[in-house]
Design a protein around this motif. Structure first.
Motif, mmCIF file in Angstrom:
data_model
loop_
_atom_site.group_PDB
_atom_site.id
_atom_site.type_symbol
_atom_site.label_atom_id
_atom_site.label_comp_id
_atom_site.label_asym_id
_atom_site.label_seq_id
_atom_site.Cartn_x
_atom_site.Cartn_y
_atom_site.Cartn_z
ATOM 1 N N GLY A 79 -15.022 16.246 -13.759
ATOM 2 C CA GLY A 79 -15.289 15.191 -12.792
ATOM 3 C C GLY A 79 -14.309 15.163 -11.644
ATOM 4 O O GLY A 79 -14.559 14.542 -10.632
ATOM 5 N N MET B 129 -4.316 22.466 1.626
ATOM 6 C CA MET B 129 -5.093 22.540 0.389
ATOM 7 C C MET B 129 -6.554 22.842 0.677
ATOM 8 O O MET B 129 -7.081 22.521 1.744
ATOM 9 C CB MET B 129 -5.026 21.194 -0.343
ATOM 10 C CG MET B 129 -3.674 20.901 -0.957
ATOM 11 S SD MET B 129 -3.723 19.405 -1.931
ATOM 12 C CE MET B 129 -3.817 18.186 -0.645
ATOM 13 N N ASP C 21 -1.043 20.174 5.334
ATOM 14 C CA ASP C 21 -0.060 19.160 4.954
ATOM 15 C C ASP C 21 1.179 19.180 5.839
ATOM 16 O O ASP C 21 1.706 18.140 6.195
ATOM 17 C CB ASP C 21 0.394 19.370 3.509
ATOM 18 C CG ASP C 21 -0.678 18.992 2.517
ATOM 19 O OD1 ASP C 21 -1.609 18.267 2.926
ATOM 20 O OD2 ASP C 21 -0.598 19.413 1.360
ATOM 21 N N ASP D 55 3.903 5.785 -5.598
ATOM 22 C CA ASP D 55 3.775 5.808 -7.064
ATOM 23 C C ASP D 55 2.624 6.712 -7.485
ATOM 24 O O ASP D 55 2.709 7.440 -8.467
ATOM 25 C CB ASP D 55 3.526 4.394 -7.609
ATOM 26 C CG ASP D 55 4.740 3.509 -7.431
ATOM 27 O OD1 ASP D 55 5.809 4.045 -7.072
ATOM 28 O OD2 ASP D 55 4.620 2.292 -7.635
ATOM 29 N N GLY D 56 1.538 6.617 -6.715
ATOM 30 C CA GLY D 56 0.353 7.411 -7.042
ATOM 31 C C GLY D 56 0.644 8.897 -6.951
ATOM 32 O O GLY D 56 0.200 9.687 -7.772
ATOM 33 N N ARG D 57 1.422 9.272 -5.922
ATOM 34 C CA ARG D 57 1.777 10.684 -5.770
ATOM 35 C C ARG D 57 2.538 11.162 -6.991
ATOM 36 O O ARG D 57 2.281 12.228 -7.512
ATOM 37 C CB ARG D 57 2.676 10.865 -4.551
ATOM 38 C CG ARG D 57 1.902 11.097 -3.300
ATOM 39 C CD ARG D 57 2.861 11.508 -2.199
ATOM 40 N NE ARG D 57 2.227 11.238 -0.928
ATOM 41 C CZ ARG D 57 2.840 10.705 0.115
ATOM 42 N NH1 ARG D 57 4.113 10.390 0.033
ATOM 43 N NH2 ARG D 57 2.195 10.481 1.226
ATOM 44 N N ARG E 26 2.488 9.921 -9.970
ATOM 45 C CA ARG E 26 1.639 9.963 -11.150
ATOM 46 C C ARG E 26 0.733 11.191 -11.086
ATOM 47 O O ARG E 26 0.490 11.859 -12.068
ATOM 48 C CB ARG E 26 0.809 8.692 -11.229
ATOM 49 C CG ARG E 26 0.377 8.397 -12.624
ATOM 50 C CD ARG E 26 -0.412 7.132 -12.687
ATOM 51 N NE ARG E 26 0.345 5.962 -12.312
ATOM 52 C CZ ARG E 26 -0.214 4.785 -12.118
ATOM 53 N NH1 ARG E 26 -1.525 4.644 -12.234
ATOM 54 N NH2 ARG E 26 0.500 3.757 -11.775
ATOM 55 N N ARG E 27 0.238 11.473 -9.883
ATOM 56 C CA ARG E 27 -0.641 12.626 -9.713
ATOM 57 C C ARG E 27 0.120 13.899 -10.062
ATOM 58 O O ARG E 27 -0.382 14.770 -10.731
ATOM 59 C CB ARG E 27 -1.083 12.685 -8.252
ATOM 60 C CG ARG E 27 -2.451 13.234 -8.061
ATOM 61 C CD ARG E 27 -2.662 13.469 -6.596
ATOM 62 N NE ARG E 27 -3.526 12.474 -6.000
ATOM 63 C CZ ARG E 27 -3.658 12.350 -4.679
ATOM 64 N NH1 ARG E 27 -2.968 13.111 -3.869
ATOM 65 N NH2 ARG E 27 -4.464 11.457 -4.185
ATOM 66 N N ARG F 254 3.752 1.644 -1.313
ATOM 67 C CA ARG F 254 4.289 1.901 -2.651
ATOM 68 C C ARG F 254 3.213 2.484 -3.565
ATOM 69 O O ARG F 254 3.481 3.360 -4.389
ATOM 70 C CB ARG F 254 4.833 0.602 -3.256
ATOM 71 C CG ARG F 254 5.380 0.801 -4.654
ATOM 72 C CD ARG F 254 6.413 -0.236 -5.010
ATOM 73 N NE ARG F 254 5.857 -1.543 -5.250
ATOM 74 C CZ ARG F 254 5.415 -1.946 -6.444
ATOM 75 N NH1 ARG F 254 5.453 -1.128 -7.469
ATOM 76 N NH2 ARG F 254 4.941 -3.151 -6.588
ATOM 77 N N ALA F 255 1.980 1.998 -3.396
ATOM 78 C CA ALA F 255 0.888 2.537 -4.210
ATOM 79 C C ALA F 255 0.748 4.037 -3.966
ATOM 80 O O ALA F 255 0.553 4.815 -4.897
ATOM 81 C CB ALA F 255 -0.416 1.814 -3.885
ATOM 82 N N ILE F 256 0.888 4.430 -2.699
ATOM 83 C CA ILE F 256 0.755 5.855 -2.372
ATOM 84 C C ILE F 256 1.889 6.643 -3.006
ATOM 85 O O ILE F 256 1.685 7.679 -3.634
ATOM 86 C CB ILE F 256 0.745 6.042 -0.842
ATOM 87 C CG1 ILE F 256 -0.548 5.466 -0.288
ATOM 88 C CG2 ILE F 256 0.923 7.512 -0.469
ATOM 89 C CD1 ILE F 256 -0.662 5.532 1.209
ATOM 90 N N VAL G 100 0.832 -1.206 0.000
ATOM 91 C CA VAL G 100 0.000 0.000 0.000
ATOM 92 C C VAL G 100 0.867 1.256 0.000
ATOM 93 O O VAL G 100 0.583 2.228 -0.684
ATOM 94 C CB VAL G 100 -0.952 0.002 1.211
ATOM 95 C CG1 VAL G 100 -1.795 1.268 1.220
ATOM 96 C CG2 VAL G 100 -1.839 -1.230 1.181
ATOM 97 N N VAL H 124 -11.901 17.267 -8.785
ATOM 98 C CA VAL H 124 -11.809 18.551 -8.106
ATOM 99 C C VAL H 124 -10.346 18.971 -8.086
ATOM 100 O O VAL H 124 -9.475 18.190 -7.709
ATOM 101 C CB VAL H 124 -12.334 18.449 -6.663
ATOM 102 C CG1 VAL H 124 -12.052 19.735 -5.899
ATOM 103 C CG2 VAL H 124 -13.817 18.154 -6.671
ATOM 104 N N MET I 211 -7.418 20.657 -6.437
ATOM 105 C CA MET I 211 -7.073 21.123 -5.101
ATOM 106 C C MET I 211 -6.147 22.330 -5.226
ATOM 107 O O MET I 211 -5.204 22.323 -6.017
ATOM 108 C CB MET I 211 -6.388 20.001 -4.320
ATOM 109 C CG MET I 211 -7.237 18.750 -4.154
ATOM 110 S SD MET I 211 -8.835 19.016 -3.360
ATOM 111 C CE MET I 211 -8.344 19.298 -1.660
ATOM 112 N N ARG J 12 0.485 14.104 -13.708
ATOM 113 C CA ARG J 12 -0.760 14.424 -14.378
ATOM 114 C C ARG J 12 -1.081 15.908 -14.234
ATOM 115 O O ARG J 12 -1.442 16.576 -15.170
ATOM 116 C CB ARG J 12 -1.887 13.574 -13.793
ATOM 117 C CG ARG J 12 -3.129 13.639 -14.616
ATOM 118 C CD ARG J 12 -4.169 12.703 -14.084
ATOM 119 N NE ARG J 12 -4.571 13.099 -12.737
ATOM 120 C CZ ARG J 12 -5.552 12.504 -12.087
ATOM 121 N NH1 ARG J 12 -6.172 11.497 -12.611
ATOM 122 N NH2 ARG J 12 -5.884 12.899 -10.888
#
Lengths: 389, 170
Positions: free
Chosen positions: A292, A284, A274, A31-33, A35-36, A27-29, A25, A294, A296, A39
């Motif tokens: 779709g 934030m 934060d 990697d997700g950060r 990617r976010r 690592r998902a956070i 989990v 929001v 921040m 993006r």
């Protein structure tokens, strides 16, 4: 088909032998950060292109609440020597690579201590073998393999973090120790540590229960709950002021433990904090609905005056105790409290030019050391910017 | 950050069931790990939006299905790029005496085409409605119905055979 069939098949599917999940989990956070960030950066680049302007130079703060997120200045690719665009002493910055103690295509510097001496980061292949790296005066050392995902480092070189399974840890004087998870909760998330070794984080349990927690780096098996159930801590300053949330409200607690809500900017339903350094905190607010999602918007509080403002940037990654704000996404930018800004230069050998090539994740208390990474050819490399006034 | 805490809570609580779902859909432990890892990463990226919309499970099921399809497509493309023949289908586990019924079910799943396997897992393990299954798979309800019917025929055969062989000592 009969109902019996349905139930039986459902029961068989429920009980069929399945191997142990090997999913992380944390690592998902992480990697997700990333990617976010990429993006968001992509979106900003598009805005810049549409507007057809290449803003270079000072970005004025203040009076920003109505007009969120103007285009960020394009990335500086000169090897060195970005200069403050406002009157005052010029600041010269230079980017240099941080050495990698082990190979890995995902090597990132995540945080720097207030003095700029210690830097922490992660190095790994992107698989389940990420290691925490502590750079001391630029020299790399590996933490024990059972420490994962460093969150912060203090001026004494104490490193704190949270493993993927929700176990908090502190690394001090060459020794890794785990933080107590308060009874009644199953996991913690550790966010910050100050120079006294006070560690701030949040314990979480079943049914959305959570509580802000303080630990001490020298007695990691002891803890102190902060505020009431429903509180959360995300940052702590050198004097022991804790910032976080109470329910939906941004919140702060004095070193003695008395809490008060922080202001929510006018016109916004809520806000989250934060991190905090010195008399500043950043966080934030939810902005406009965009396809779709929001968007921040970053906000900054002055903890002394209680004033809050929405910032005209795509995001705020860090705040130095002198008030310098780090805008880490896209083209890393440091913005002083008076509104003058300086872009951080690139490395000459980095060919990638798209926004998002450089990521800045942490800033020292004097605003002169910034740490982050370069993403090029699907590889992240850790980087430090050192500036001089 | 509140959102992050919610995310960790949701994922920690649902991880075993997500992984079971993925594994039963694809029958490959490594692939299931990869797909769940990718799914929760994507979930984290979109967490604010997804969690607010109150359809987290639906989102997760859709992601799982899409990621599985992506993975299969990628591995197929790799084989083609190398100029080799596509790998033969994994040989199914052969049921034998004393094998538990649930192992036979795994074997039966291994025989099924991916679509049938997916509907079976979504409808019976995840307990999704026809409409939700169709939404997760991006196909019509009629398609889900026919795939379910075919999958059930196949599975029932395997289970009945096992029971018969269990009852009749050879």
């Amino acid at each position: 088909m009969t109902t019996l069939d349905d139930q039986r098949i459902a029961a068989l599917l429920q009980s069929a032998p399945v191997p142990e999940p090997r999913v992380d989990v944390g690592r998902a956070i992480r990697d997700g950060r990333r990617r976010r960030q990429r993006r968001r950066v992509g979106g900003i680049a598009a805005v810049t292109a549409l507007a057809g302007i290449g803003v270079v130079g000072a970005v004025q703060l203040g009076g920003a609440a109505g007009r969120p997120a103007p285009p960020t200045p394009a990335l500086a690719t000169s090897p060195a020597g970005t200069v403050s665009t406002a009157p005052g002493p010029p600041v010269t910055c230079e980017a240099s690579w941080l050495p990698q103690p082990v190979d890995g295509p995902v090597a990132v510097a995540n945080s720097v201590d207030p003095t700029g001496r210690y830097i922490v980061g992660d190095v790994g292949t992107g698989q389940e073998d990420g290691r925490v790296v502590l750079w001391t005066n630029g020299r790399a050392g590996l933490l024990p393999a059972s420490a994962r995902h460093a969150a912060a480092v203090n001026a004494g070189g104490d490193v704190v973090g949270t493993n993927g399974d929700g176990t908090g840890w502190v690394y001090r004087d060459g020794r890794l120790r785990f933080l107590a998870t308060p009874p009644g909760y199953d996991a913690v998330i550790v966010h910050a540590v100050n120079g006294r070794g006070d560690i701030a984080g949040t314990a979480t349990g079943a049914g959305d229960s959570h509580h802000a927690v303080l630990w001490s780096a020298d007695r990691p098996q002891e803890y102190r709950l902060v505020g009431q159930p429903g509180s959360a801590a995300t940052g702590i300053t050198e004097d022991g002021t804790v910032v976080g949330a109470m329910g939906q409200l941004p919140y702060r607690w004095t070193p003695q433990g008395s809490g008060a809500a922080l202001a929510v900017p006018d016109g916004y339903p809520r806000a989250s904090v934060d991190s905090a350094h010195g008399e500043w905190a950043i966080g934030m607010v939810p902005g406009a609905q965009q396809g779709g999602a929001v968007q921040m918007l970053p906000v900054r509080w002055n903890l002394t005056t209680g004033a809050v403002s929405v910032l005209p940037f795509p995001g705020a990654t860090g705040i130095a105790s002198n008030g310098d704000l780090l805008v880490g996404d896209g083209a890393p930018l440091v913005v002083a409290p008076d509104g003058t800004s300086r872009r951080l230069p690139g490395r000459p050998e980095v060919r990638a030019t798209e926004a998002g090539t450089y990521t800045a994740n942490g800033i020292s208390d004097d605003g002169l050391t910034v740490v982050g990474a370069v993403y090029e050819n699907e590889v992240y490399r850790p980087l430090v910017w050192r500036c001089r006034r | 950050m509140d959102a992050e805490r919610e995310f960790v809570e949701y994922v920690s609580a649902r991880l075993p069931s997500l992984h079971r779902t993925a594994f039963l859909m694809c029958g490959d432990a490594h692939l299931a790990d990869d797909v769940v890892q990718q799914t929760i990463t994507a979930l984290y990226v979109n967490w604010r939006r997804v969690s607010r919309a109150d359809n987290v499970d639906a989102y997760v099921h859709r992601m799982l299905v899409h990621k599985l399809v992506d993975e299969k497509r990628l591995s197929w493309a790799k084989v083609r790029l190398l100029g080799a023949m596509p790998e033969p289908e994994r040989s199914p586990v052969t049921p034998h005496d004393g094998l538990a019924e649930r192992d036979s079910l795994l074997a039966a799943l291994a025989h099924l085409p991916r679509g049938q396997r997916t509907v079976l897992v979504l409808r019976f393990l995840c307990d999704l409605s026809l409409a939700d299954t169709a939404a997760a798979m991006g196909c019509s309800e009629g398609n889900v119905k026919s795939q379910t019917a075919r999958a059930l025929v196949a599975v029932r055969q395997v289970l009945d055979i096992t029971e018969t062989s269990g009852r009749n000592p050879r």
